[in-house]
Structures are given as C-alpha cells and as structure tokens.
Design an enzyme around this catalytic site. Structure first.
Site, PDB file in Angstrom:
ATOM      1  N   LYS A 154      50.662  34.867  33.438  1.00 34.34           N
ATOM      2  CA  LYS A 154      51.119  36.155  33.980  1.00 34.34           C
ATOM      3  C   LYS A 154      50.832  36.217  35.478  1.00 34.34           C
ATOM      4  CE  LYS A 154      49.505  40.202  34.799  1.00 34.34           C
ATOM      5  NZ  LYS A 154      50.333  40.565  35.975  1.00 34.34           N
ATOM      6  N   SER A 208      40.121  41.050  40.477  1.00 36.16           N
ATOM      7  CA  SER A 208      39.015  41.888  40.933  1.00 36.16           C
ATOM      8  C   SER A 208      37.892  41.935  39.896  1.00 36.16           C
ATOM      9  CB  SER A 208      39.524  43.304  41.198  1.00 36.16           C
ATOM     10  OG  SER A 208      40.039  43.845  39.995  1.00 36.16           O
ATOM     11  N   THR A 209      36.695  42.193  40.369  1.00 38.05           N
ATOM     12  CA  THR A 209      35.540  42.288  39.472  1.00 38.05           C
ATOM     13  C   THR A 209      35.726  43.440  38.487  1.00 38.05           C
ATOM     14  OG1 THR A 209      34.076  41.249  41.080  1.00 38.05           O
ATOM     15  CG2 THR A 209      33.028  42.645  39.421  1.00 38.05           C
ATOM     16  N   ALA A 210      36.310  44.555  38.955  1.00 38.38           N
ATOM     17  CA  ALA A 210      36.476  45.724  38.081  1.00 38.38           C
ATOM     18  C   ALA A 210      37.356  45.381  36.882  1.00 38.38           C
ATOM     19  CB  ALA A 210      37.076  46.881  38.881  1.00 38.38           C
ATOM     20  N   GLY A 212      38.106  42.340  35.837  1.00 35.04           N
ATOM     21  CA  GLY A 212      37.469  41.227  35.129  1.00 35.04           C
ATOM     22  C   GLY A 212      36.472  41.715  34.087  1.00 35.04           C
ATOM     23  N   GLU A 229      37.181  34.501  37.438  1.00 31.73           N
ATOM     24  CA  GLU A 229      37.051  34.178  38.866  1.00 31.73           C
ATOM     25  C   GLU A 229      37.297  35.482  39.603  1.00 31.73           C
ATOM     26  OE1 GLU A 229      36.027  31.467  40.002  1.00 31.73           O
ATOM     27  OE2 GLU A 229      36.596  29.818  38.692  1.00 31.73           O
ATOM     28  N   CYS A 263      39.427  35.157  48.285  1.00 34.40           N
ATOM     29  CA  CYS A 263      38.183  35.497  47.601  1.00 34.40           C
ATOM     30  C   CYS A 263      36.988  34.804  48.262  1.00 34.40           C
ATOM     31  CB  CYS A 263      38.274  35.117  46.127  1.00 34.40           C
ATOM     32  SG  CYS A 263      38.820  33.422  45.873  1.00 34.40           S
ATOM     33  N   GLU A 356      34.147  44.350  49.384  1.00 37.65           N
ATOM     34  CA  GLU A 356      35.162  43.324  49.646  1.00 37.65           C
ATOM     35  C   GLU A 356      36.373  44.001  50.286  1.00 37.65           C
ATOM     36  OE1 GLU A 356      37.257  41.559  46.278  1.00 37.65           O
ATOM     37  OE2 GLU A 356      37.087  39.600  47.236  1.00 37.65           O
TER      38      GLU A 356
HETATM   39  P1  NAD Z   1      43.456  42.701  40.167  1.00 38.81           P
HETATM   40  O1  NAD Z   1      42.219  42.611  39.374  1.00 38.81           O
HETATM   41  O2  NAD Z   1      43.994  44.038  40.493  1.00 38.81           O
HETATM   42  O3  NAD Z   1      44.660  41.949  39.430  1.00 38.81           O
HETATM   43  C1  NAD Z   1      44.550  40.591  39.043  1.00 38.81           C
HETATM   44  C2  NAD Z   1      45.503  40.328  37.892  1.00 38.81           C
HETATM   45  O4  NAD Z   1      45.061  41.075  36.760  1.00 38.81           O
HETATM   46  C3  NAD Z   1      46.948  40.773  38.154  1.00 38.81           C
HETATM   47  O5  NAD Z   1      47.833  39.821  37.610  1.00 38.81           O
HETATM   48  C4  NAD Z   1      47.021  42.081  37.395  1.00 38.81           C
HETATM   49  O6  NAD Z   1      48.334  42.397  36.984  1.00 38.81           O
HETATM   50  C5  NAD Z   1      46.125  41.792  36.210  1.00 38.81           C
HETATM   51  N1  NAD Z   1      45.599  42.987  35.531  1.00 38.81           N
HETATM   52  C6  NAD Z   1      45.467  44.234  36.030  1.00 38.81           C
HETATM   53  N2  NAD Z   1      44.970  45.070  35.078  1.00 38.81           N
HETATM   54  C7  NAD Z   1      44.796  44.332  33.963  1.00 38.81           C
HETATM   55  C8  NAD Z   1      44.329  44.623  32.648  1.00 38.81           C
HETATM   56  N3  NAD Z   1      43.936  45.838  32.298  1.00 38.81           N
HETATM   57  N4  NAD Z   1      44.254  43.607  31.749  1.00 38.81           N
HETATM   58  C9  NAD Z   1      44.633  42.350  32.090  1.00 38.81           C
HETATM   59  N5  NAD Z   1      45.108  42.028  33.314  1.00 38.81           N
HETATM   60  C10 NAD Z   1      45.190  43.000  34.248  1.00 38.81           C
HETATM   61  O7  NAD Z   1      43.206  41.826  41.466  1.00 38.81           O
HETATM   62  P2  NAD Z   1      44.172  41.603  42.702  1.00 38.81           P
HETATM   63  O8  NAD Z   1      44.132  42.807  43.576  1.00 38.81           O
HETATM   64  O9  NAD Z   1      45.487  41.088  42.238  1.00 38.81           O
HETATM   65  O10 NAD Z   1      43.435  40.369  43.435  1.00 38.81           O
HETATM   66  C11 NAD Z   1      42.446  40.526  44.367  1.00 38.81           C
HETATM   67  C12 NAD Z   1      41.096  40.239  43.757  1.00 38.81           C
HETATM   68  O11 NAD Z   1      41.091  38.941  43.179  1.00 38.81           O
HETATM   69  C13 NAD Z   1      39.978  40.210  44.784  1.00 38.81           C
HETATM   70  O12 NAD Z   1      38.869  40.885  44.281  1.00 38.81           O
HETATM   71  C14 NAD Z   1      39.684  38.734  44.948  1.00 38.81           C
HETATM   72  O13 NAD Z   1      38.388  38.432  45.405  1.00 38.81           O
HETATM   73  C15 NAD Z   1      39.918  38.242  43.586  1.00 38.81           C
HETATM   74  N6  NAD Z   1      40.158  36.796  43.595  1.00 38.81           N
HETATM   75  C16 NAD Z   1      39.192  35.966  43.087  1.00 38.81           C
HETATM   76  C17 NAD Z   1      39.391  34.595  43.114  1.00 38.81           C
HETATM   77  C18 NAD Z   1      38.363  33.644  42.562  1.00 38.81           C
HETATM   78  O14 NAD Z   1      38.702  32.487  42.313  1.00 38.81           O
HETATM   79  N7  NAD Z   1      37.117  34.053  42.372  1.00 38.81           N
HETATM   80  C19 NAD Z   1      40.546  34.068  43.656  1.00 38.81           C
HETATM   81  C20 NAD Z   1      41.487  34.938  44.172  1.00 38.81           C
HETATM   82  C21 NAD Z   1      41.292  36.306  44.118  1.00 38.81           C
END
Ligand code: NAD
Length: 453
Positions: A154, A208-210, A212, A229, A263, A356
């Site tokens: 996805k 995002s951590t939230a 995750g 991640e 990230c 962040e």
């Molecule tokens: P996000 O958590 O908003 O979304 C990430 C993914 O999760 C998207 O595909 C989104 O559609 C999906 N998602 C949203 N709600 C969901 C749910 N309830 N259940 C399942 N999936 C859901 O994050 P973002 O804004 O897209 O990305 C930015 C964040 O990602 C930053 O915090 C960044 O640090 C982190 N990030 C971490 C790494 C790593 O390897 N540690 C790499 C890249 C980005």
C-alpha cells in the site's frame, strides 16, 4: 468510487487521478495472493532467484521512467530520483541471492537428527510513507518475495505512482500473477485491513510513530508479526577536534536532502561550545549554497515539500518568535517551496528541538563536553540515526556506543546502505530491514526431529 487527485508539488498542477482500493478489494487481493504464494514457495529456489533477477532487470530498464514519475509525483530532484530507482534494482538484485541461501540448521541431538527449515510466513502487507515511495517499498518487498512470500503493497495516498509502476514491472517481468499486488488507497481502509485480515500474516509499516503504535496494537489482536520503521529526530554531533570544514559542508545534506523529509534527517546539530561560533560561520555559506529549484533541473539539490498540508505543518515551526540564524533560498510562485532554515532555539525543550519537523529546518545547540553531548543526543523519544564528527578514534567509538540510535555515521553524513541493517531504537521502531539477514524476518523457523531408533 473513492479517488485522490495527485498534485505536482513543484507547480501545483493536477497530475493524475488515482482510484482507491476498497476493503472488499483488499480481501479479494488476499485470496489471490494466498494461492500465488503457495505456488511461488513450491518453485525451485533457483527459479525464484531467476525471477527476482528478471524483475531487477525490468526495473533497470525503467530507471529513467520511474525517476521522472517520482519527480512529478513527489517533487524529488531528478538526480536523486534516478538514484532511488537504481536503488530498487540493486535491492532486488541483492536479495535475489536469498532463495538459494535460506539455510536451516542441523542440530546434534540424541536418538536421531534434528533439522530446521525456514518457511515463508505467507502473505505480507507492506505500508509505506510518501517521503521515499520506491526505496522504502523495496526494502520490504524484495526480501519478503525472496523468502517465498506474497506481497501486498500500500503506497501513501499522495505518492502512489512509482509503486503502481513497480507492480506492473513485476508482472511484465514474469512474476506470477497475484504474487506482488499494489493497492493504492487510504491508510485507515487498505492499511488497516492488512492489520485486521487474518490472511495477512505480517505487516511491515513505515511511517509516523503515532500510526505505528496503532498498527502494533492491531497486530497484537492476531499475534501478527510486525516490523515498524518510525519517526526520528537525529543528532549531528560536532566535537571541537573535528574537521570543521567537512562537518559544516556536509551538515546541510544530512538534514536538507529530500527537503528534510527524511526519517534519518540529522535535524539537531550539536556543536561543542568552543567551536560553536566558528561552526556557524562555516555553516552559513554551506546552507546558502544548497541549490533549491525545479526538480527537473539536473543541478537541483533540493525540491519542494510534498503537499500544501505538509508545508503548513513545517511552517508552524518557524514563527515570528523563532530565532532564525540564516536561511537558504527557494523559488517564488506556485509550488510547496520552503527554504533551508537554521534555527538557534532559546532552550533545549523548544518544540523545534523535540518534535520531528520533517522539513528543511535544523536547530543548532551548543554542548559543553562529551557527557553533555551524549545526554543531549539521547534526550529524545526517538533513536533512528545520527552522525558524529571527531578526529579522536577512541571518542568516536565511545560516543557511537553511548548514543541510543540504530544507524550512526562517523565523519560522514549518512549510514544507509542496502547491505547493512537499518532500523530504530526506542520509539523509532521495532525490527531491522536491509543487510544480509533481512529475509529471515520474513520466515518462520520450523524444527523437525527425525528418530533413528
Ligand atoms: P503516516 O504514519 O501518516 O502514514 C504512513 C502510511 O501509513 C501511509 O501509507 C498511510 O496511508 C498509512 N496509514 C495511515 N493510517 C493508517 C492506519 N490507521 N492503519 C494502517 N495504515 C495507515 O506517515 P507519513 O506522514 O506518510 O510519513 C512520515 C513519517 O514516516 C515520519 O514520521 C517519518 O519519520 C516516518 N518514516 C520513517 C522511516 C523509517 O524507516 N524509520 C522512513 C520514512 C519515513
């Protein structure tokens, strides 16, 4: 049918409309994937390896096409986007060696022999963010496929185009129908269904951590394997004995690469007080020298932010009260442009220091000595990446061991390579991707005792 309008971040033009996958369609995809997975796992290991090499070859032939899709969809500079597409090819190539090297063990026991097998988990759901749409997807799907699994991917809502094309390339290169399916859609629909569907046996989540935390809680319901991640707020520690020219010249690229939407961004520069002023003098021309402009231009180093909503979020960290040391440049006119920005926060608890930002904004703080540097670097819920600059080898090792983070670079601004493990400490994540052992995380160990009595 739900859909999303994709906007080119560099000029705000309408790029394309993409239809969203429904929950029922995810369920259908899982059914197809289960069948494809059993056939895939039953193939000879050499045949699976060859299929992955053909997929890598198809990506190689499409590097230019994939790169330009990312330029338009995500605003990544073309040279960076080419690197990303080439990286997907390299990751596939690297893990194509796995099927023939998934070695179990023979364990000495009394009364027979004991052997282990590494079985695939089954169907794996991969959820990726918008900041590196291709590379992060490949870090999941390449080792998962190599270990004999089927993959449902996805992409993030705003940036699905390269993932969709990778799904087509997989089919065109001859991967079995249904083995690797790309399902664009909403996180709370498609992503959530990966978590709740009993037929998806592992979720790989990057974001995002939230979110995750919610994914992890959801996976607990079915004791489902999960890799997380998550976010970061990494430190770039500059000691007084460092090569200050090198530290200052590379610091902008450690945080402003991908417009700070990284990230691993080293978004907290920590500088020993005795060289703090000198470092800032050196940092200013380096920041102002970052070439911000059209992602299509071969000389561009930094493009726009991904969306208006994200621009608003990043902007909220630079207010009239912020102590701005200096800023780089950014184009006027349409597009989600934000100049590289250096802040000198009044306190270590300033929101710009603790949260962040995920944009081209960096804070610079002084520290007193080694112990203070370590304490400051670790004063965060995150632990993903970091750098340290020093000419003292003993200190480099001491501080590397003391900083609570998964990926560190010494006298360098980056530590990510597909052949080395990647992942976070603390609330930056759970599990490791990449490196020689990544495919093991997509297997179950089966133990078999065979009596010789
Ligand atoms: P996000 O958590 O908003 O979304 C990430 C993914 O999760 C998207 O595909 C989104 O559609 C999906 N998602 C949203 N709600 C969901 C749910 N309830 N259940 C399942 N999936 C859901 O994050 P973002 O804004 O897209 O990305 C930015 C964040 O990602 C930053 O915090 C960044 O640090 C982190 N990030 C971490 C790494 C790593 O390897 N540690 C790499 C890249 C980005």
């Amino acid at each position: 049918m739900p859909q999303i309008q994709l906007i080119n971040p560099a000029d705000e033009s309408l790029l394309q409309v993409v239809f969203h996958t429904s929950e029922g369609e995810v369920d259908d995809a899982v059914d197809v994937a289960r069948i494809a997975q059993r056939r895939w796992a039953a193939l000879a290991p050499a045949d699976r390896a060859a299929a992955l090499r053909r997929f890598a070859g198809a990506v190689d032939a499409a590097v230019e096409e994939l790169a330009w899709l990312e330029v338009q969809n995500s605003g990544h500079p073309i040279t960076q986007a080419r690197w990303e597409a080439g990286h997907v090819r390299d990751v596939l190539q690297y893990y194509s060696a796995v099927p023939e090297r998934l070695l179990g063990a023979q364990i000495p026991v009394a009364g027979g022999i004991d052997v282990t097998f590494l079985d695939p988990i089954g169907v794996v759901g991969i959820i990726v963010p918008w900041n590196f749409p291709m590379t992060i997807a490949a870090w999941g799907f390449a080792p998962a496929l190599a270990a004999g699994n089927a993959v449902l991917l996805k992409p993030a809502e705003w940036t699905p185009l390269t993932a969709i094309r990778l799904g087509e390339l997989a089919r065109e290169s001859g991967l079995p129908e249904g083995l690797f399916q790309v399902l664009p859609g909403r996180g709370d629909v498609v992503g959530n269904r990966f978590v709740t569907h009993p037929g998806v046996r592992k979720v790989v989540f990057t974001g995002s951590t939230a979110v995750g935390k919610r994914v992890m809680a959801g996976c607990a319901e079915q004791v489902k394997a999960v890799t997380l991640e998550l976010g970061g707020k990494s430190a770039n520690i500059v000691f007084a004995d460092a090569d200050l020219d090198k530290a200052a010249a590379t610091a902008p690229y450690a945080v402003f690469d991908n417009a700070g939407q990284d990230c691993c961004a080293r978004s907290r520069i920590l500088v020993q007080r005795s060289v703090y002023d000198r470092f800032l003098e050196l940092l200013e021309p380096a920041v102002k020298g970052v070439r911000v402009g059209s992602p299509s231009d071969e000389s561009t180093e930094m493009g726009p932010l991904v969306s208006r909503a994200h621009h608003n979020k990043v902007s909220s960290f630079v207010t009239d009260e912020s102590q701005v040391a200096f800023r780089g440049t950014a184009p006027d006119g349409p597009g989600f442009w934000f100049p590289p920005t250096v802040l000198l926060p009044a306190s270590r608890t300033d929101r710009a220091v603790t949260d962040e930002i995920f944009g081209p904004v960096v804070t610079v703080l002084p520290f007193e000595d080694e112990a203070d540097a370590i304490a400051l670097a670790n004063d965060t819920q995150y632990g993903l990446a970091g750098s340290l600059f020093t000419r003292d080898l003993g200190r480099a090792l001491r501080v590397s061991r003391a900083v609570e983070t998964g990926n560190l670079s010494v006298n360098s601004h980056s530590a990510v390579r597909y052949s080395t493990p990647f992942g976070g400490f603390k609330q930056s994540g759970l599990g490791r991707e990449l490196g020689p052992d990544a495919a093991l995380a997509f297997t179950e160990t089966k133990n078999v005792f065979i009596s010789t009595d």
